[in-house]
Write an enzyme that holds these catalytic residues in place. Sequence first.
Site, short mmCIF file in Angstrom:
data_model
loop_
_atom_site.label_atom_id
_atom_site.label_comp_id
_atom_site.label_asym_id
_atom_site.label_seq_id
_atom_site.Cartn_x
_atom_site.Cartn_y
_atom_site.Cartn_z
N GLU A 116 0.88 -1.10 -0.34
CA GLU A 116 -0.23 -0.17 -0.05
C GLU A 116 0.66 1.01 -0.22
O GLU A 116 0.54 2.71 -0.75
CB GLU A 116 -0.96 0.04 1.48
CG GLU A 116 -2.21 1.17 1.47
CD GLU A 116 -2.77 1.52 0.31
OE1 GLU A 116 -3.61 0.72 0.28
OE2 GLU A 116 -2.62 2.23 -0.63
N VAL A 119 2.64 3.28 -3.59
CA VAL A 119 2.43 4.14 -4.10
C VAL A 119 1.16 5.38 -3.68
O VAL A 119 -0.26 4.91 -3.03
CB VAL A 119 1.34 3.67 -5.15
CG1 VAL A 119 0.56 5.32 -6.15
CG2 VAL A 119 1.65 2.68 -5.91
N GLY A 121 2.19 7.08 -0.90
CA GLY A 121 2.38 7.13 0.40
C GLY A 121 1.76 6.69 1.66
O GLY A 121 0.82 5.40 1.55
N LYS A 192 4.79 4.65 -9.84
CA LYS A 192 3.68 4.47 -9.24
C LYS A 192 2.61 3.75 -10.22
O LYS A 192 1.96 3.44 -9.79
CB LYS A 192 3.85 5.62 -8.50
CG LYS A 192 4.44 6.04 -7.79
CD LYS A 192 4.14 7.26 -6.51
CE LYS A 192 5.69 7.18 -5.66
NZ LYS A 192 5.57 8.71 -4.83
#
Lengths: 405, 405
Positions: A116, A119, A121, A192
């Site tokens: 998680e 991408v 944060g 990302k």
Amino acid sequence: MKIALLGFGTVGKGVYEIVKKVNMQTQNLSVSRILIRKGKESILPEMTDSVEEIVNDPEVDVVVEVMGGIEPAHTYILEALKHQKHVITANKAVIAKYLKEFNETAQQNKVKFYFEASVGGGIPWIQGLEKALRIDKVNSISGIFNGTSNYILDQMTKSNDSFNKVLENAQKLGYAEADPKADIDGLDVANKLCISADIAYDINISNRDELPIFGIRNIELKDIKYFEKKGYAVKLMGFTHQFGNQYDYVVEPALVEKHTLEANIADNYNLISLNGDTIGRLDFFGQGAGMFPTANAVVQDVLDIKEGKGHLERDFDQALEYDANLYKKDYMIRAAFDCKALFKDYAPTDKGDFLYIHQIASGEMHRLMKLILKKDSKAFMVGLPDSIQKNGISRVVSSSQEAIA
Amino acid sequence: MKIALLGFGTVGKGVYEIVKKVNMQTQNLSVSRILIRKGKESILPEMTDSVEEIVNDPEVDVVVEVMGGIEPAHTYILEALKHQKHVITANKAVIAKYLKEFNETAQQNKVKFYFEASVGGGIPWIQGLEKALRIDKVNSISGIFNGTSNYILDQMTKSNDSFNKVLENAQKLGYAEADPKADIDGLDVANKLCISADIAYDINISNRDELPIFGIRNIELKDIKYFEKKGYAVKLMGFTHQFGNQYDYVVEPALVEKHTLEANIADNYNLISLNGDTIGRLDFFGQGAGMFPTANAVVQDVLDIKEGKGHLERDFDQALEYDANLYKKDYMIRAAFDCKALFKDYAPTDKGDFLYIHQIASGEMHRLMKLILKKDSKAFMVGLPDSIQKNGISRVVSSSQEAIA
């Protein structure tokens, strides 16, 4: 549940702190091992410089990789999975490259591989996307995925300072790294976006060298001022669309109308949007980096494993065809020489320092831009809110226009 | 998994459609019963006018209440839970009133009571909030929770039409109900904020009559134009903060600086924000109403039950003290008579048609506003980006200022 940290930099320390805090409430989470570099002083009893010790420790349930980079992160993640440890990582570069391999190895060893934090944060983007995919086909994803470049563009706009001056300041403040390449050349956004598209379309983007990626290294203050005068902000964005059996993928500076959400993302914040069949447009905004937000996302993954909350299962093996020219849009280009001839099929017209190019496919635009950069290494280009021209159908699909205008 | 729908209006039909679509992929979800009003013609084989038949059907796993209103929804939900059916509802009014009772009854009968669609429609807000709460204390929540009022304010700004003209148009387009009271007087926002605060602080807001709620019924086009000239947009917002053992809760028109996310929420979209210890500011944007977005959220809850994904457990029994005067901020008020004397302790100053009032506690402001409305039923007030003055500490906490400025 015992956690081993591979790496003890900013995110590793954040995870350590948050686990201590969560543990006070629930009493069943702890960091039992921390991998440090060989030769580095061990300042905590949990520290070791032996990754073998960690993956062979029967008490370790979850290995959290927060060292960054491709190797040895890639090898260590595989080792941990093969020793039947769940693995969580915030390392987008290694995931973008090896997601399918990690996923398969995790499945074979009946453990989880979650990411998680990689991408957006602290933004629950991967979960949001996976949740949407339980019901919807996700037709497009777009967003401001990189905080450093957004900070630079925002500061240039607000301070009237040059790109280099703002970059230097960002480096002093710790917002940009000593080598800013990944952030300002769009490579971080590309990683990302790649992870997001892999999940959204259940594919495995392997040949990433040919993807259209253009960053903000060449932007000048006068460009920003010109766009501002015309009612636009400029943002470094990633876009991907799925259409039938094809998808596209592009990272580039993009103009956004000043009343859109995108235009109003300040500082180093991120905004990531999806468009689904029934859910429509859905956006997530928050801190895309930073010690505690990123560590929060890592610990959320730990808690999902602890609570047995499985994430979406993916094999990343759908046969979608990549088409760099799936979508056409308008672009503007600034070059030190007359390059009208290159764009003769796209009604090139002069606008200030720029050449305005009408309805050119993104892949073609990026291909021509590479030619231009060989003659003028300072040339700059920017995409306008995009429109689709596909099979004779032309329709505006700028997610911002659709939703906000 | 078999679903019974109580109600077959917009959302009910949306659930029916989405379940058919999801079912094509997974083959194990279906709507087996639909409750219709007594005397209404049964046009589908699943339809019945007997709720007893539904709750006594051993094949029904999940009851989805989408009829709206307080009764008989409240009774039917309890009946279903007592017959050990999981219950999902999109009905914010009944949840805001009976959340604790529903939750207790569900726990006693070992079934789930989920309500993602009730706040923010298709936006995964409840899940986002519950997820944040696994790690963080959530210190504040704010947002644009009501699409109808946002549409009206946005349209007034863009079309230069009066409140009444825009409202009539919205009613014609189906964006506003024939009786718009709940939307324009802030009651719908209050319900959604109440549900959010109940979850965030694990409390049960019971005495809701005394809460400070002021809507947009009295706003005039010239107010909006004046605010616009000063660099602000006006939005109907809900705010709640937790500080120590106290919390506040307020629904009111709020000025937001034009470069904030809030100011740029157009049409009938929603934006909901939370602020957590480690995650910082996190925002969710999307369609807060509408057939498919809302139905999507309902079906997401169904899938959570099917996949055994438990939501955050809450007892709604924390002893937090409500303090309407926890926060002070600046307000502006427009009244047809001179009301300076009422605000003599708050340095009232004239600004255009408005009286500017400095650093008054929200509860006190709303109390005085009720007195003013008795003399001038058309009076209007608006809050400015808020600041905290608590225990001598004054600090700006406008979430938008913190994050965006």
